[in-house]
Every structure is written in C-alpha cells, then in structure tokens.
Scaffold this motif. Structure first.
Motif, PDB file in Angstrom:
ATOM      1  N   GLU A 140       2.031   7.166  -7.187  1.00 38.18           N
ATOM      2  CA  GLU A 140       1.046   7.938  -7.957  1.00 38.18           C
ATOM      3  C   GLU A 140       1.747   9.010  -8.790  1.00 38.18           C
ATOM      4  N   ARG A 190       0.838  -1.216   0.000  1.00 37.97           N
ATOM      5  CA  ARG A 190       0.000   0.000   0.000  1.00 37.97           C
ATOM      6  C   ARG A 190       0.867   1.257   0.000  1.00 37.97           C
ATOM      7  N   CYS A 191       1.925   1.232   0.777  1.00 34.46           N
ATOM      8  CA  CYS A 191       2.835   2.388   0.820  1.00 34.46           C
ATOM      9  C   CYS A 191       3.445   2.640  -0.555  1.00 34.46           C
ATOM     10  N   ARG A 201       0.772   4.013  -3.089  1.00 36.47           N
ATOM     11  CA  ARG A 201       0.464   5.431  -2.790  1.00 36.47           C
ATOM     12  C   ARG A 201       1.602   6.321  -3.257  1.00 36.47           C
TER      13      ARG A 201
END
Length: 459
Positions: free
Chosen positions: A338, A331-332, A335
């Motif tokens: 992006e 997830r890190c 994110r």
C-alpha cells in the motif's frame, strides 16, 4: 513419482542407528498428496542422543576430511536410504515447491562444500595460530586454534537445500553435530546424515533429530553451540546470545549509480529470480540513482515473461506452494505494498496449477523514497522493491544486507559499504547477489563462531 512406491519413511538417525518413532508426521507435496512420513522423537530421546554426542570422541582431522569428501560424492551420486539422486531431487522439488533445476544445483553445492570443508575452515584460522598443540612452533609459544565446545546443534531451514552446506564445516573442525530438520523439507538432511555415516562418521558423531516444536529447544540446550534459521522472531530471540548463531533474513540489495543500468539488467534480474527467489542471497530491493521508474519497468518486463510451471518441470523457474499458503503470501504482499506503485503483481501473484498448488509469480513495486519501510520486506519468491537513491541518502538505506551488489565506479562509496558492519558481503560490478564460492564467507566464516585461540608453550 516413478520408482518410489508408498510413503517414504524418514526415520530419526540417532546414536544407536535409525529409529522409527510412534509419532510420525505426514509430509505432503505442494498439492497436498502425502509422500513421506517423518519420525518425531520425544524429549527423552533427544536428551539421550545429545548425551551420546558429548561422550563420543573425535576422528583425526585427516579422516574427517576424507570422510566428508566421500560423503559429498555419495550424497550427489549414490542411492541413499533407497532413493536414487533423481528420486531425492524430485521429492524435494515436489514438497518444497522449489524448481527441480534449483534442487539439482543445490545438491552439487552441498557435495562441493563437503569436499572442500577442511580448506574452507582453514581460511578462517588466524595467521598467527596453528592447528595442533604438538606443532613444533609451540615449543617457543604459539597460538593454537581450538574448538569452543564439542557438540554443535542446527535448527535447519526448509527454504533451500543449500543451507545444509554450511554445518558440514563443524564436522570438519571436529564437532559432533545434531541436526533438527525442517518438517517442510527433511529429505536433504536425512540424505546427508545417511551419506556421512556411510562415508565413515560413526553414528554418535552426527545425528538427525526430527522433533515437534515443544521438544525443539532441547536440541539447542543439549549442545555447546547452536545455529538456528528463521525470520525476525528468531533474530529477536537469539540475537546477542553467546552460544547461538541466528541465521535470519538476508535482505540482499543492489545499488546502481550513473546512467548505464541497461547493460547490467541481466545481473539485476538474475539476482532477483535465481534460486526461485527463495534464498537469503536473492535481491529484494534495488536502489537507483535518479529515476527508478525505467529500471522498475524493465525488471517487470523481464520477470513477467517467466512461465508458470510445476516445480518438477525441468524448465520451471518460479516457486510453488499450496494454494492456501500462496494466497496468504499474496495478501501479505498486497497489504505491504500500500502506498507504492505496482509495476508487476499489483493484481495478485498467485497462479493456480489446478492440483491444489499455485505458482508464486514475480512482483515488482516502485517505492517513493529510499527509506520506505517496504525496502526491508523479504518474501520467499521473486519480489523486489525498486527505490530512488541519491548521494544525500548515503549508505543508510543500504544497511542490514547479507549481500550488497554495488554497480558503481565510486571507490569512496565502495569503501564506505565495505566498512559498514551491517553489510555482510559487498559485490562490486556485474556480480549477482547470489555469487558464492567455497572458501569465501557467507555471513562471516562459521569457524569464527565455533573456534577460539589459546596460547600453548611447552618444553
């Protein structure tokens, strides 16, 4: 694991010998299976241990060097604390998630560093200084190299066993040493402190003090000087502190100028993926003069072929973590990525093994600009940001690097990189970012922090 029955007991190793605390932490493997219990000592035990280190004397330099050499052999080849070398390496691999081949190589590095600790520290001694006040040259007045203190503390990291090669230099210089191990991987410092004691260092010269977080600062406060591993929060807390040496993220990089990047692809890929991509010397950003897309695609093609295997498999290359932690890393990453172009890992990097653990697969992302913020993001697996670079950018995007491999023939540029204070090491040409050799500094010599010179003149 063959040969190890029940939970391995990792006692504290205090100045009075081994100590099994009431408060013990269960150490699981990456699949969640308990494999060991680590004794956590209370604040009073830390205080008494640090006081004992201050009271202790120092072995003569020749005895320290000989004991370190013996300890390295014991660490690498003997049964220590009931664990054979094979059992030790398997435990580290199972609990840290590092490929067992990486653990095996790291054990050899620690043993080699112990054998050469005295020679390594001597490389840092100023040419104008001598080691002892009774050197004949002090009759005319001479600089003498002396310790800044007597007790050195280490808050160790658990990402790689190789971090324990460095603090051995403090013992070579005559410091008494206290090590607070990582709770994720306490096996290496426990084995190393045990080997040092078996090799001849008294119990009140080197201690292992596992603690919880509330007690941890007591180890640092009780020492004259300390070294602390961690992330940006550690750098923020201890940066500029006169008695604490923080060891933060490496943010190692590669710069490629000219058109011939294909003949250097092995070095680039190895710099990213060696050591499981977990070390501070792994490359996390590659800067390319011209179009970075072909380079990013070629790196992604190579890294995508690495298989997903359990860490204890001899052919394993990639790191493994508990599924929950691996998903958090994923997830890190997503994110952070992006606004970039995914070349590998854009759909995720977690590959579950079915036992509660998961392989962290490689990731390659292409950045739109050399000054993109992602170029400074370091994650604990083979993850690389590939960015464009031009002469107009100068060395600004390359700053704040533990290691910079410069694949270039531009000697003026090389000179600028060597002169830049925030770049700790410069490798030129086909030298991977993880290249190291005993006697050369890692992030400066540790002895630069531990020692000072003073004038001695006598009749």
């Amino acid at each position: 694991m063959e040969g190890v029955q029940g939970l391995v007991q990792l006692d504290a190793l205090g100045p009075g010998g081994a100590f099994r605390a009431r408060n013990r932490l269960t150490v699981p493997d990456v699949g969640g299976t308990p494999v060991a219990e680590l004794s956590l000592v209370p604040s009073l035990y830390v205080q008494r241990s640090m006081a004992a280190l201050h009271r202790a004397g120092t072995l003569p330099a020749d005895e320290r060097a000989a004991a370190l050499e013996r300890a390295g052999r014991i660490f690498a080849t003997a049964t220590v604390g009931g664990l054979t070398p094979q059992e030790y390496r398997a435990l580290v691999s199972r609990c840290s998630g590092l490929p067992v081949a990486v653990v095996t190589a790291a054990a050899e590095i620690v043993a080699d560093a112990a054998a050469q600790a005295r020679d390594t520290t001597s490389q840092a001694r100023p040419l104008g200084a001598v080691d002892h006040w009774n050197d004949p040259s002090t009759r005319q007045g001479r600089a003498v190299w002396t310790r800044r203190g007597n007790v050195f503390a280490v808050h160790a990291a658990g990402n790689h066993p190789g971090v324990h090669a460095l603090w051995l230099e403090a013992l070579a210089l005559g410091y008494r040493v206290a090590v607070r191990p990582s709770r994720r991987e306490p096996f290496t410092p426990h084995r190393l402190v045990s080997a040092l004691r078996e090799a001849g260092f008294p119990d009140d010269h080197v201690v292992l003090l596992p603690t919880d977080h509330a007690v941890a600062d007591g180890v640092i406060k009780g020492a004259d000087l300390a070294m602390v591993y961690g992330g940006d929060e550690v750098m923020k807390k201890y940066g500029g502190h006169p008695t604490v040496l923080p060891q933060g993220p490496g943010r190692s990089k590669i710069l490629i100028t000219g058109d011939d990047w294909r003949s250097h692809l092995d070095v680039i890929v190895d710099s990213i993926g060696d050591e499981g991509g977990t070390a501070c010397v792994n490359a996390t950003a590659v800067f390319v003069e011209g179009d970075p897309a072909p380079v990013a695609e070629a790196i992604a093609d190579r890294l995508s072929a690495i298989p997903s295997l359990p860490p204890q498999d001899p052919k394993a290359v990639l790191p493994v973590q508990p599924v929950k932690e691996a998903r958090a890393v994923e997830r890190c990453l997503l994110r952070s990525a992006e606004g970039t172009t995914a070349r590998l890992g854009g759909d995720g990097i977690v590959d579950e093994l079915g036992d509660g653990s998961a392989v962290l697969r490689p990731a390659v992302f292409q950045l739109p600009r050399g000054d993109a913020r992602q170029a400074g993001i370091e994650l604990g697996f083979p993850c690389v940001w590939v960015a464009p670079w031009s002469r107009a950018d100068g060395i600004e995007p390359l700053k704040n690097s533990l290691v910079l491999t410069a694949i270039t023939e531009d000697e003026q540029l090389i000179g600028q990189l060597v002169d830049e204070p925030t770049i700790s090491n410069v490798h030129v040409g086909d030298r991977p970012t993880y290249w190291m050799r005993p006697g050369t500094p890692h992030d400066g010599y540790l002895a630069e922090f531990l020692m000072r010179t003073k004038t001695v003149v006598r009749d």
